[in-house]
Each structure stands twice: as structure tokens, then as C-alpha cells.
Write an enzyme that holds these catalytic residues in place. Structure first.
Site, mmCIF file in Angstrom:
data_model
loop_
_atom_site.group_PDB
_atom_site.id
_atom_site.type_symbol
_atom_site.label_atom_id
_atom_site.label_comp_id
_atom_site.label_asym_id
_atom_site.label_seq_id
_atom_site.Cartn_x
_atom_site.Cartn_y
_atom_site.Cartn_z
ATOM 1 N N HIS A 183 3.295 -2.274 12.741
ATOM 2 C CA HIS A 183 4.010 -2.881 13.870
ATOM 3 C C HIS A 183 4.229 -1.868 14.983
ATOM 4 C CE1 HIS A 183 5.878 -6.474 11.520
ATOM 5 N NE2 HIS A 183 4.636 -6.680 11.862
ATOM 6 N N GLU A 208 -18.411 -11.196 6.946
ATOM 7 C CA GLU A 208 -17.778 -9.918 6.626
ATOM 8 C C GLU A 208 -18.178 -9.400 5.248
ATOM 9 O OE1 GLU A 208 -13.559 -10.611 6.898
ATOM 10 O OE2 GLU A 208 -13.791 -12.666 6.191
ATOM 11 N N ASP A 267 -14.241 -5.384 7.778
ATOM 12 C CA ASP A 267 -14.552 -5.633 6.377
ATOM 13 C C ASP A 267 -16.039 -5.479 6.092
ATOM 14 O OD1 ASP A 267 -12.218 -5.955 4.989
ATOM 15 O OD2 ASP A 267 -12.048 -8.101 5.344
ATOM 16 N N CYS A 300 -15.482 -9.841 16.264
ATOM 17 C CA CYS A 300 -14.037 -9.810 16.480
ATOM 18 C C CYS A 300 -13.377 -8.613 15.796
ATOM 19 C CB CYS A 300 -13.384 -11.103 16.000
ATOM 20 S SG CYS A 300 -13.560 -11.394 14.235
#
Length: 583
Positions: free
Chosen positions: A198, A443, A467, A514
Site C-alpha cells: 500500500h 500467464e 506471472d 497488462c
């Protein structure tokens, strides 16, 4: 004091120069002692009062959020409030006081450490770093218990009040970040954190230089030390020599000038020199992130990570977000984008990231019951999400993205469940887009090598490079012992990327990237040369990538990229990609 350099994880671009302001960790000051039976209930009450006070603090912070605060801050404060309400935090430490006769601070720390250890077993980097939120909530309660709740009391004592402040801490909670908004806050350095913590997300949303994962920076840096943060490299220079300081001041001024130039590109279409249009989309975690996406000029959302709606519910296995709650979030995002497409990825969660941290984790979670495998094993939960997404599609263009597909039967089962969700909505007279596009995340290497399975059944493909690289090279990039082996330019990775893009073009279905490669300007021209026409990235990266696109000519990039794809040696590939950038 001699100058020295620290190396961490770059999470937010730019250069910060200023005086260090250290935030002490309450956990370091905690005393451990046993209490008598007669003291137990008084100690329980002391901890309950501290938890209640932190609840009040978080509510106050939420009420006082400035209008220009990033949407992430409000959402993360909500997450911290949920964690604080969780029985694992609000009740288990009380049981430890009663059963083991620990003092309140010791009981709380014991429970926080146990939960943190469980999160360490989680494979997914984004979810693993959620343990920081649990630790931040614990830290906030500890500061109330120890009477050290004011973190900025000594700021005024800085000998150079005109110098920008660089906050140095073991970790910084999203709520604490608000304390710095109205001050000369130039950047921050934390011992903990990673790309998806975060702290990192807030740094990117505020566009503040930061370096995280610095391990012992808070112990090595002294109060009021001059520090330089090179956010692009994840490097911190402490007490720099005058010549180095001057060099970085010049670089900082240059970056400021360049960013002003970039801001002029917001409304400029992303078109290469030879006239090829490129779609630039944004990745988001929250519906509120759409504002930053639009501000950066994104033409849509290429990845809405829906698992954030399921976060902050530690111990809440029976309190998943309802269908209506999810629907409202998806509807908020799609209406905010004003007709631009929103690609929602279905829940990417599983055995390695259990809904309840008390659950056992798989022995090899990256290869276990996760993402679509988990969703197909939990049809009731999956159907609720599918219905929520379909209902939101009545309010604007939505694309449905399925993660971690590898087998034809997985695709067929997923499509059958989507059809069933549509039938249920028709029966309930609920509106939805019957022609909603359905795509797959590529992925897993098996998926990249069996693309006809996907092209025959689906409407679009999205390559999740993070990934894909991890699975192709069998490397966990956050494992520091093998992180140096994680290489986006490995010839096998480039082969899988280029063949996926080419197969999509041949089949006439759109392909996007992405993962982090999409936002890396060092790789923009390489991906363009492979034939990529759709990039999705964090909004803060969008204008820099657009600038690369505007200066690229595909007539020269394509043949050069074909030569790169025939190379096998790492040095040769790196050199050729660098030449591609500077050509």
C-alpha cells in the site's frame, strides 16, 4: 559522517532531496512481562480501550480527508478499519492476555506476528504484502498503548525548516501518510514494502519519489541527515558529497521540466510516427482509481483487479462481498469511465491466498488451487461475481477477463457458468450486455503455447507478464536469493510474448499486455515492434509510455525487433534493446 548508499525496491519515479525525518516504531519500545490473575481484566480493558481509540482516530481521518486526497487513501483507511474490527485482532489478543497472562502490548504483538507469519506463506506478491496492513494496524494500537501516538511531534525541531522532509520509517500506514500532505513532504524511505505494498501504491498515486524494502534504513539513517532518493533506481544516498548533491539537483530540475512537457500530451492521441494508433489503458485496484486514469488520458481500463474488493476481510470467510456490493463497485467504475471500456478480471485468489488467514496454505501455492481453478471449485462465490459484473455491464462497456486459464475444459466450464449467470439474470428481469466480451489472461506458458484453444473460444487476450515470466523461468522475483534470475528479456519470455501477439493478430482477436512490462518505457519500442497495439499500465506511467510511442516508427522497429527475437545471448539482447530505444 561519511556518505553511504542503500539499495531497495524502486516503486515511484523521480528524485527527492531533503532532510531525514525518522518515525519511531512503537513495536521496538514494547515491554514484555507477565501479569497476575488479578490484573487480567484491567489489562484486557486497557487493550480494548486502545482499539476503540484507534477506531475513533481512523473515523476522524476519514471524515477529514481533503477533497484532493488520492482515492487509494480512503480505501486503505477502510481496509485498516476492517482489519481492526476482525476478531483475529480485536478478540484473539484478549484471549492471549487471559490464557497466558501476557501484558497487552505483548499479547497484541504475539498475535500480529502469528498472522504475519501466515501471510509470509502466500505466493501472490500483492496479497503477501497485505501483511504490512495488519502490522500497520498493530503499530497504531501499540502507539496508543505506549503513549507514542504523535509521530510528527519533533518535526518543528528540524534545523533547516526550509528543507523538504524525507520521511524514514520501518513502515508507513496509509492513514499516517495524510499527516504529511500539508507539509514539505518530498519523499519517503521504508524498511518494509514491495512493488505492490500500500505504501508503494500511495507513493505512485501521489507521484512522490519513494524507495521501499530498504531493510535497515531506519536504523542507519540519523535524524536530519541529508538524503537523496533516486526513485527510478530504488537507491538512497545518505549525506551525499556536495558534487553528488549538485548532480542530483540538476537531474531533479530536468525531471521537473520533462514532466511539465509530458503533461501537455494528455489529450494527444497515441499514434506512432508512421500513423499507427495505439491504445493506452490503465490498471486499477479500486473504482475510485478511474479519476487518475482519466486524468492521465487513458482510453479505458485494461485491468480492474477485483480481488481488492475481497481484501481486508481477514477472518471473514463467511463475509465475502455480496453480489450487490460488488455490483455497486463495478457500476461505479464503468460509469466513471464515461463510455470507455472497463476490463474486469475475475477473482485472482486461491489456496495460496486464503480468505481466512487461519486456513492452511498449499505446499506449492503458485501451482495450486488459485485464480480460475479456485473460482470453479467455489461455484456459488464465482456465480455471484459473474452476476455482479454482468449487471454492471448494463451501465457501460465491460469486458470480462479470466485469469490463469490453461485447459480447454476450464474455458468451457467458465463459459458455461457465464451462460448460466446470464440465464439467472434474464429470469430475474435484470438488464445486462448479452454481447459482453470474454477474454483470457495469458500467464501460463502452456496457454501461450496452445493459443488456438483460446482463439476459437474467446474474444480477446491479455498477457500478464509478471506471472508469465515467473512461470517460464521458475523464479519468484520477490525471493531475494533468486530475484536476479527474473528477466523479462530472457529469449524464452520474448518468444512466448511475440508468438502470442502474432497468434492474436492472425486470429483477428485483440491482444494487450497488462503486466509491468507494459509500463516500462525501456521496453515500449520492443513491444511495438512485436506487434502490440494495446498497453495497460498504472496511470502514472501512461504519459511516459505515450511519449515513447509518439517518437516510434514501426517501419524501422519491426525489422529490428525480428532480429532481436533471433538472439539467444543475454548481453546481445540487452544491447540490441538499448539500441532500439536510442534509435
Amino acid at each position: 559522517m561519511a556518505s553511504f548508499t542503500l539499495h531497495g525496491i524502486p516503486v515511484s519515479r523521480g528524485i527527492a532531496i531533503g532532510r531525514a525525518h525518522l518515525l519511531a516504531s512503537a513495536a521496538l519500545e514494547v515491554k514484555h512481562y507477565l501479569i497476575s490473575e488479578e490484573q487480567v481484566e484491567a489489562e484486557v480493558e486497557r487493550l480494548q480501550n486502545a482499539i476503540n481509540r484507534v477506531h475513533q482516530e481512523l473515523q476522524a481521518v476519514w471524515r477529514e480527508l481533503p477533497a484532493d486526497a488520492p482515492a487509494e487513501l480512503g480505501a486503505f483507511i477502510d481496509v485498516h478499519a476492517l482489519i481492526l474490527s476482525d476478531p483475529m485482532i480485536s478478540e484473539m489478543p484478549l484471549d492471549i492476555i487471559r490464557s497466558r497472562h501476557y501484558n497487552a502490548e505483548w499479547a497484541l504483538l504475539t498475535q500480529i506476528d502469528e498472522l504475519s507469519a501466515q501471510f509470509d506463506e502466500i505466493e501472490d506478491t500483492y496479497l503477501r504484502e497485505r501483511k504490512n496492513d495488519i502490522q500497520q494496524v498493530g503499530e497504531r494500537v501499540l502507539k496508543v498503548l505506549t503513549g507514542t501516538a504523535s509521530t510528527l511531534a519533533n518535526l518543528a525541531s528540524s534545523p533547516d525548516s526550509t528543507a523538504h522532509m524525507v520521511v524514514v520509517a520501518h513502515d508507513i500506514s496509509p492513514a499516517d501518510m495524510l499527516q504529511f500532505r500539508d507539509r514539505a513532504f518530498a519523499g519517503f524511505i521504508t524498511d518494509l514494502g514491495g512493488q505492490n505494498s500500500h505504501t508503494a501504491i500511495v507513493a505512485r498515486s501521489l507521484d512522490i519519489p519513494a524507495a521501499v524494502g530498504m531493510y535497515n534504513a531506519s536504523a542507519l539513517i540519523a535524524q536530519d541527515d541529508w538524503v537523496i532518493i533516486d526513485g527510478d533506481a530504488g537507491v538512497v544516498i545518505v549525506d551525499p558529497p556536495p558534487v553528488v548533491l549538485e548532480q542530483y539537483r540538476e537531474r531533479q530540475a530536468k525531471q521537473v521540466r520533462e514532466r511539465k512537457k509530458l503533461s501537455r500530451l494528455k489529450k494527444t492521441p497515441a499514434v506512432t510516427l508512421d500513423g499507427t494508433e495505439i491504445a493506452l489503458l490503465a490498471n486499477i485496484e479500486l473504482p475510485q482509481d478511474c479519476a487518475a486514469a482519466l486524468e492521465a488520458g487513458a482510453t479505458g481500463i485494461g485491468l480492474f483487479r477485483s480481488e481488492f474488493l475481497f481484501m481486508g476481510r481477514t477472518g471473514y470467510a463467511n463475509r465475502l462481498p455480496s453480489e450487490d456490493e460488488q455490483f455497486e463497485s463495478y457500476k461505479t467504475a464503468v460509469t466513471a469511465m464515461k463510455g470507455r471500456p472497463v476490463t474486469i478480471r475475475t477473482l485472482d485468489i486461491g489456496a495460496d491466498k486464503p480468505m481466512d488467514t487461519a486456513e492452511e496454505t498449499a505446499q506449492n501455492p503458485a501451482l495450486g488451487l488459485r485464480a480460475i481453478r479456485y473460482c470453479l471449485a467455489e461455484p456459488q462465490m464465482f456465480m455471484a461475481q459473474l452476476r455482479a459484473i454482468l449487471r454492471a455491464s448494463a451501465f457501460g462497456p465491460i469486458k470480462l477477463l479470466i485469469p490463469m486459464l490453461a485447459h480447454a475444459f476450464e474455458i468451457d466450464q467458465t463459459l458455461a457458468m457465464i451462460a448460466q449467470a446470464k440465464a439467472q439474470l434474464r429470469e430475474a428481469n435484470r438488464k445486462f450486455d448479452p454481447q459482453i466480451q470474454i477474454g483470457a489472461m495469458i500467464e501460463i506458458p502452456a496457454a501461450a503455447l496452445a493459443l488456438p484453444l483460446f482463439a476459437r473460444r474467446l474474444d480477446f487476450l491479455s498477457i500478464g507478464t509478471n506471472d508469465l515470466i515467473q512461470y517460464t523461468l521458475a523464479v519468484d522475483r520477490v525471493d531475494h536469493e533468486v530475484a536476479h534470475l527474473y528477466n523479462p528479456l530472457h529469449p524464452a519470455v520474448l518468444f512466448l510474448l511475440s508468438t502470442t501477439i502474432a497468434a492474436g493478430a492472425k486470429a483477428g482477436i485483440p491482444v494487450s499486455v497488462c503486466g509491468e512490462m507494459a509500463g516500462d518505457t525501456k521496453l515500449t519500442r520492443l513491444l511495438l515492434g512485436m506487434g502490440l497495439r494495446e498497453f495497460s499500465m498504472h496511470p502514472a506511467q501512461l504519459l511516459s509510455v505515450k511519449q515513447e510511442i509518439l517518437n516510434s516508427d514501426l517501419t524501422t522497429l519491426v525489422p529490428k525487433t525480428r532480429k532481436i527475437l533471433r538472439l539467444m545471448e543475454a548481453d546481445a539482447i540487452n544491447e540490441a534493446v538499448e539500441q532500439l530505444r536510442t534509435a
